[in-house]
Design an enzyme around this catalytic site. Structure first.
Site, PDB file in Angstrom:
ATOM      1  N   SER A 142      27.889  47.020  47.216  1.00 37.21           N
ATOM      2  CA  SER A 142      29.302  46.897  46.888  1.00 37.21           C
ATOM      3  C   SER A 142      29.653  47.733  45.663  1.00 37.21           C
ATOM      4  O   SER A 142      29.544  48.949  45.684  1.00 37.21           O
ATOM      5  CB  SER A 142      29.661  45.425  46.699  1.00 37.21           C
ATOM      6  OG  SER A 142      31.050  45.242  46.596  1.00 37.21           O
ATOM      7  N   ASP A 287      36.845  49.533  46.430  1.00 35.93           N
ATOM      8  CA  ASP A 287      35.527  49.689  45.833  1.00 35.93           C
ATOM      9  C   ASP A 287      34.648  50.433  46.835  1.00 35.93           C
ATOM     10  O   ASP A 287      35.086  50.760  47.950  1.00 35.93           O
ATOM     11  CB  ASP A 287      34.954  48.338  45.411  1.00 35.93           C
ATOM     12  CG  ASP A 287      34.623  47.432  46.586  1.00 35.93           C
ATOM     13  OD1 ASP A 287      35.195  47.632  47.679  1.00 35.93           O
ATOM     14  OD2 ASP A 287      33.801  46.512  46.416  1.00 35.93           O
ATOM     15  N   ASP A 289      32.318  49.909  49.063  1.00 31.98           N
ATOM     16  CA  ASP A 289      32.159  49.493  50.463  1.00 31.98           C
ATOM     17  C   ASP A 289      33.462  49.010  51.067  1.00 31.98           C
ATOM     18  O   ASP A 289      33.486  48.499  52.184  1.00 31.98           O
ATOM     19  CB  ASP A 289      31.057  48.436  50.606  1.00 31.98           C
ATOM     20  CG  ASP A 289      31.418  47.101  49.985  1.00 31.98           C
ATOM     21  OD1 ASP A 289      32.146  47.089  48.970  1.00 31.98           O
ATOM     22  OD2 ASP A 289      30.963  46.060  50.497  1.00 31.98           O
ATOM     23  N   ASP A 291      35.506  46.563  50.631  1.00 34.96           N
ATOM     24  CA  ASP A 291      35.891  45.187  50.921  1.00 34.96           C
ATOM     25  C   ASP A 291      36.866  44.644  49.875  1.00 34.96           C
ATOM     26  O   ASP A 291      37.475  43.603  50.072  1.00 34.96           O
ATOM     27  CB  ASP A 291      34.677  44.267  51.079  1.00 34.96           C
ATOM     28  CG  ASP A 291      33.842  44.124  49.814  1.00 34.96           C
ATOM     29  OD1 ASP A 291      34.037  44.889  48.859  1.00 34.96           O
ATOM     30  OD2 ASP A 291      32.954  43.238  49.804  1.00 34.96           O
TER      31      ASP A 291
END
Length: 551
Positions: A142, A287, A289, A291
């Site tokens: 992440s 961000d 990734d 999400d």
């Protein structure tokens, strides 16, 4: 020391990765006892957040051995011939870890699908339910630093795992022998672009409204969200965002930011600079990734980042105005703003609070509840339509689309996003939130600080009396136990109410403190009320910092 050397040699014998073998052999040859102890004196713990840690050799690092053991443990927990869908981001070794996971799953007799390329985490979460998989794995760290990687596990409901499944998988991982003895299969399937098309089509059910005239500056922050977000905007009929060129392409080094997290100081500088030099109405960031979703808006004093709670309230209103039914449920966490409860009451829908993390948001509510919206203050949102949420995890792409929709509607009506925030404050009072986050090198400092706060809780914070202390480890309010403390504060001189929640981060070496002040607005000047709230938060923050004793 001899035990550590023996453990290292046993690791070397099974490690399929020449890079980590060379790293470990170098440590052994140098007799570096500190490096051995760091890598073999502990191990990454598998929990509800899966695995996350620094890349390198040994059980206390993310590497191919750690990943294959995790995959084998997960495989042993699944029914025969179950399906597992696997995704990955653009961090170092992410694709390799994904393919190792697929090989272990196939070797265990399971059906394994691998996403076609680097894609956002919400695509993986969506794919679990779309494909009818029994589980999902997303290889990502992440917004962690470049040296890290991670391993998120999803269950068949499309949400991340919760107890007791995490403990069962962890025990199964402990029982895995050397990974060079694992049966590996090549019969996994690479999915095609149709899975991305299915996700994009599902986003068409979001409560976007019918306005589309909005100009957006966007950054994927060197992550994997850019292509998917641009396609999503095109599918929905929005103008193409202007992308921060320096951060447009995936790059595991994240060269333009100290931390690839929109919440970190400086991370948004390039996007805000682009906005200031362009004719745009809104700044949106994902961000790495994708999400999470961050938002900035223009004000008379320049561009301003919205808090996760401010975006959370706006998306709640957008969702509830465009969905129907008294069985609708909205959920947020115990550390997020309590404004969502007031919004839910106004719209006469059901409201619930959960522990921190989307895995808990998705488990909130009861039989007959239809979850249409969930959010947490750390820039995580899951938005739905009349059929419920689209993705049962944070979805930074869907959130970005919905923010664009509400901003376009405000623009069409001659208003601004700030006007929408002002409307909420006048209806419900001003809910101002803030954070104090302390990063440590030694995790024992966090344990000691929490023990200190439990033994001798502060009696006053920010000039307000601490009226009640809830130890969340005791399962306060009917929630599952978690390591945290909640301090309810008196009204204070400025009136209203205040609250502080302190908890260790679940993914980073941080102690996090969540502050909230609620002030009445009435016919008062909103600018003055906001200034008072900012002063109150600063005073509370200073006293909490002193109470933690970590400075």
């Amino acid at each position: 020391m001899s035990d550590l050397r023996d453990a290292a040699r046993a690791w070397l014998a099974q490690d399929p990765d020449p890079e980590t073998r060379a790293e470990l052999q170098g440590i052994l040859d140098a007799g570096d006892s500190a490096a051995l102890a760091d890598r073999f004196g502990a191990r990454l713990e598998f929990g509800t957040a899966g695995l996350r840690g620094e890349l390198g050799a040994g059980p206390n690092r993310m590497n191919r051995v750690t990943v294959m053991r995790a995959a084998a443990g997960l495989a042993s927990r699944l029914p025969e011939q179950a399906g597992v869908v696997i995704g990955y981001d653009a961090r170092r070794n992410s694709e390799r870890f994904a393919l190792d996971t697929a090989a272990v799953m196939a070797g265990a007799g399971l059906r394994a699908w691998v996403l076609p390329r680097t894609l956002p985490t919400p695509v993986l979460a969506y794919a679990v339910r779309h494909l009818g998989a029994e589980a999902g794995v997303m290889v990502t760290a992440s917004h962690n630093p470049p040296r890290d990687n991670g391993y998120k596990v999803y269950w068949n409901d499309g949400a991340q795992i919760v107890p007791p499944v995490d403990a069962e998988i962890s025990a199964a991982i402990d029982a895995v022998g050397p990974v060079d003895a694992l049966p590996l299969g090549e019969g996994y399937e690479r999915l095609g672009e149709e899975i991305v098309e299915a996700y994009l089509h599902a986003l068409s059910h979001l409560p976007l409204g019918d306005a589309r005239d909005v100009n957006v500056a966007y950054t994927p922050m060197h992550g994997v969200g850019g292509e998917t977000l641009l396609r999503a905007f095109d599918w929905a009929g929005f103008p193409a965002p202007t992308v921060v060129s320096e951060q447009a392409e995936p790059d595991p080094d994240f060269p333009t930011v100290a931390f690839p997290n929109p919440e970190e100081p400086g991370a948004m500088d390039l996007a805000l600079g682009l906005a200031a030099a362009s004719d745009v109405d809104l700044v949106i960031a994902n961000d790495p990734d994708a999400d999470r979703c961050a938002v900035a808006i223009p004000t008379s004093g320049g561009w301003r980042m919205l808090t996760g709670d401010e975006v959370g309230g706006l998306l709640a209103e957008q969702t509830l105005r465009q969905t129907k039914g008294d069985d609708r449920l909205v959920v947020t966490t115990i550390v997020s703003s309590s404004l969502l409860g007031a919004i839910a009451e106004e719209h006469r829908v059901r409201f619930a609070e959960s522990l921190t993390g989307f895995k808990w948001i998705m488990k909130a509510g009861g039989r007959g509840d239809r979850l249409v919206y969930g959010y947490e203050e750390a820039l995580g949102y899951s938005v739905g339509g009349d059929d419920g949420v689209i993705v049962r995890d944070k979805d930074g792409i869907g959130a970005a689309l919905t923010v664009a929709g509400l901003a376009a509607a405000a623009k069409r009506d001659g208003r601004t996003v700030q006007d929408l925030l002002d409307d909420q404050a006048r209806r419900h009072g001003l809910y101002a939130t803030g954070q104090l986050s302390v990063r440590v090198a030694d995790l024992s400092l966090i344990t000691e600080a929490m023990a200190r706060l439990r033994a001798e809780p502060p009696v006053r914070l920010g000039g307000r009396t601490v009226e009640r202390v809830d130890d969340l480890a005791e399962g306060a309010g009917g929630l599952p136990p978690t390591d945290g403390l909640r301090f309810q504060l008196s009204a204070g001189g400025s009136g209203g109410s205040a609250r502080v929640v302190v908890r260790p981060s679940g993914t980073e070496p941080k102690l996090k403190c969540y502050l909230q002040v609620v002030l009445p607005v009435g016919d008062g000047d909103l600018a003055e009320v906001r200034a008072q709230a900012a002063d109150d938060l600063d005073a509370i923050r200073a006293d909490v910092s002193t109470a933690l004793g970590l400075n």
